[in-house]
Design an enzyme around this catalytic site. Structure first.
Site, PDB file in Angstrom:
ATOM      1  N   HIS A 165     101.881  19.055  31.970  1.00  0.00           N
ATOM      2  CA  HIS A 165     101.049  19.812  31.025  1.00  0.00           C
ATOM      3  C   HIS A 165     100.327  20.965  31.716  1.00  0.00           C
ATOM      4  CE1 HIS A 165      97.246  18.278  32.651  1.00  0.00           C
ATOM      5  NE2 HIS A 165      97.865  17.119  32.788  1.00  0.00           N
TER       6      HIS A 165
ATOM      7  N   GLU B 153      96.976  23.509  32.554  1.00  0.00           N
ATOM      8  CA  GLU B 153      95.659  23.233  33.123  1.00  0.00           C
ATOM      9  C   GLU B 153      94.601  22.977  32.043  1.00  0.00           C
ATOM     10  OE1 GLU B 153      93.572  25.868  36.330  1.00  0.00           O
ATOM     11  OE2 GLU B 153      92.667  26.332  34.390  1.00  0.00           O
ATOM     12  N   THR B 154      93.709  22.029  32.321  1.00  0.00           N
ATOM     13  CA  THR B 154      92.494  21.833  31.533  1.00  0.00           C
ATOM     14  C   THR B 154      91.301  22.190  32.427  1.00  0.00           C
ATOM     15  OG1 THR B 154      92.076  19.542  32.219  1.00  0.00           O
ATOM     16  CG2 THR B 154      93.615  19.879  30.376  1.00  0.00           C
ATOM     17  N   ARG B 155      90.118  22.285  31.827  1.00  0.00           N
ATOM     18  CA  ARG B 155      88.940  22.593  32.654  1.00  0.00           C
ATOM     19  C   ARG B 155      88.652  21.460  33.630  1.00  0.00           C
ATOM     20  NH1 ARG B 155      83.819  20.604  30.515  1.00  0.00           N
ATOM     21  NH2 ARG B 155      84.187  19.298  28.683  1.00  0.00           N
ATOM     22  N   TYR B 156      89.052  20.224  33.278  1.00  0.00           N
ATOM     23  CA  TYR B 156      88.869  19.103  34.193  1.00  0.00           C
ATOM     24  C   TYR B 156      89.813  19.216  35.389  1.00  0.00           C
ATOM     25  CZ  TYR B 156      85.578  16.277  31.460  1.00  0.00           C
ATOM     26  OH  TYR B 156      84.446  15.803  30.828  1.00  0.00           O
ATOM     27  N   ASN B 157      91.032  19.692  35.169  1.00  0.00           N
ATOM     28  CA  ASN B 157      91.933  19.949  36.295  1.00  0.00           C
ATOM     29  C   ASN B 157      91.285  20.942  37.260  1.00  0.00           C
ATOM     30  OD1 ASN B 157      94.836  19.898  34.160  1.00  0.00           O
ATOM     31  ND2 ASN B 157      94.213  18.311  35.608  1.00  0.00           N
TER      32      ASN B 157
ATOM     33  N   ARG C  55      96.474  17.365  25.936  1.00  0.00           N
ATOM     34  CA  ARG C  55      96.905  18.409  26.867  1.00  0.00           C
ATOM     35  C   ARG C  55      98.424  18.498  26.963  1.00  0.00           C
ATOM     36  NH1 ARG C  55      94.442  14.088  29.365  1.00  0.00           N
ATOM     37  NH2 ARG C  55      95.354  13.138  31.241  1.00  0.00           N
TER      38      ARG C  55
ATOM     39  N   GLU D  93      99.323   9.676  31.196  1.00  0.00           N
ATOM     40  CA  GLU D  93      98.913   9.693  32.590  1.00  0.00           C
ATOM     41  C   GLU D  93      98.528   8.296  33.052  1.00  0.00           C
ATOM     42  OE1 GLU D  93      99.170  10.512  35.454  1.00  0.00           O
ATOM     43  OE2 GLU D  93      98.045  12.378  35.733  1.00  0.00           O
ATOM     44  N   ARG D  94      98.513   8.103  34.357  1.00  0.00           N
ATOM     45  CA  ARG D  94      98.034   6.852  34.927  1.00  0.00           C
ATOM     46  C   ARG D  94      96.600   6.605  34.463  1.00  0.00           C
ATOM     47  NH1 ARG D  94      97.083   5.555  41.402  1.00  0.00           N
ATOM     48  NH2 ARG D  94      96.560   3.335  41.160  1.00  0.00           N
TER      49      ARG D  94
ATOM     50  N   TYR E 237      92.957   5.457  35.043  1.00  0.00           N
ATOM     51  CA  TYR E 237      92.094   5.354  36.223  1.00  0.00           C
ATOM     52  C   TYR E 237      90.827   4.541  35.981  1.00  0.00           C
ATOM     53  CZ  TYR E 237      94.968   8.673  38.789  1.00  0.00           C
ATOM     54  OH  TYR E 237      96.010   9.280  39.436  1.00  0.00           O
TER      55      TYR E 237
END
Length: 279
Positions: free
Chosen positions: A11, A13-17, A61, A89-90, A92
């Site tokens: 995917h 980019e996000t702001r968290y990335n 995303r 996604e994995r 966490y």
């Protein structure tokens, strides 16, 4: 023999990335402005590829990335995107929504290292790999069913002859180190029974590729380094594989990696393309 193409894209980019904060499954952030630009670039890169199926993680995303890529495609604008939780996604656990440095600190306190460390409530690497294995076996069965249906509808003779309009224009030969693909060397110019696009996530994709390499003995590009193989794909990085199933059997598929984490389409986007290795 059943033969299909598999293109896997991370995917955008996000702001968290950008801020190096873990998202996992519990943080469902949309793409940033840069993420949409990356998705646009990936869509243009893949615009001449005729996909038969599109699958995406059901997290926002990934859904936004898949929709943007298909929207740019010359052949597949109306192709249905199917969302599958196995592509998430994995997980966490308690580390989701927290900085990557917190995960590293948790791992150090436990006497372990990332990415093998599993925070409380998270998925182990083996659990992620099982999800990837289950989804890949589903794709293999899908390709077998498509080939059988095609054979029933048109017969072996008409299928083997092929038609030019069924061919896709693949971009990897111009941007990857692999020699030009042709019908003589088992490349993508041969008829594919299915051509599948999958949009997913960084840690998940790395585990999936690890399964291909360690369990299924996937053939890799000659110049691929160990560092490249262990790294997470950049946002909207593109990997492409050719899978062959002898006699339509899903057992022991032959997999060839044409390119891994391809990112030449991001040159003009202006985003940081180097991903963190732990996730």
């Amino acid at each position: 023999m059943v033969r299909f193409g598999l293109t896997v894209v991370r995917h955008g980019e996000t702001r968290y990335n950008k801020d190096k904060i873990l998202q996992g499954q519990g943080v469902d952030e949309p793409l940033s402005a840069t993420g949409f630009k990356q998705a646009d670039a990936a869509g243009l890169f893949l615009s001449n590829v005729k996909f038969t199926h599109v699958f995406s993680s059901d997290l926002l995303r990934a859904k936004q990335t898949a929709a943007t890529i298909i929207g740019k495609n010359k052949f597949c604008k109306d192709l249905e995107i199917k969302y599958d939780a196995r592509l998430r996604e994995r997980k966490y656990g308690v580390a989701e929504g927290r900085p990557l440095t917190d995960l590293k600190a948790m791992a150090k306190a436990a006497g372990e290292q990332c990415p093998a460390f599993t925070p409380s409530g998270g998925e182990t690497l083996d659990e992620v790999r099982e999800r990837a294995k289950d989804f890949f076996e589903f794709l293999c069965q899908l390709a077998v069913e498509v080939e059988q249906k095609e054979r029933e509808m048109h017969g072996a003779a008409s299928r083997s002859s092929g038609t030019s309009e069924e061919q896709s224009v693949f971009p990897w030969t111009n941007h990857c180190s692999q020699p030009g693909l042709s019908s003589d060397n088992g490349g993508t110019s041969k008829i594919l029974d299915a051509n599948i696009l999958v949009v997913s996530h960084g840690a998940y994709m790395r585990n999936w590729i690890g399964y291909f390499v360690s369990d299924l003995k996937c053939t890799l590009p000659e110049n691929l380094t160990k560092s490249q193989l262990s790294s997470v794909s950049p946002n909207t990085g593109v990997s492409h594989f050719i899978i062959e199933l002898q006699s339509g059997s899903r057992l022991e598929p032959e997999i060839r990696c044409v390119c891994l984490n391809q990112d030449s389409h991001l040159v003009d986007v202006g985003a940081e393309c180097v991903a963190q290795k732990v996730f």
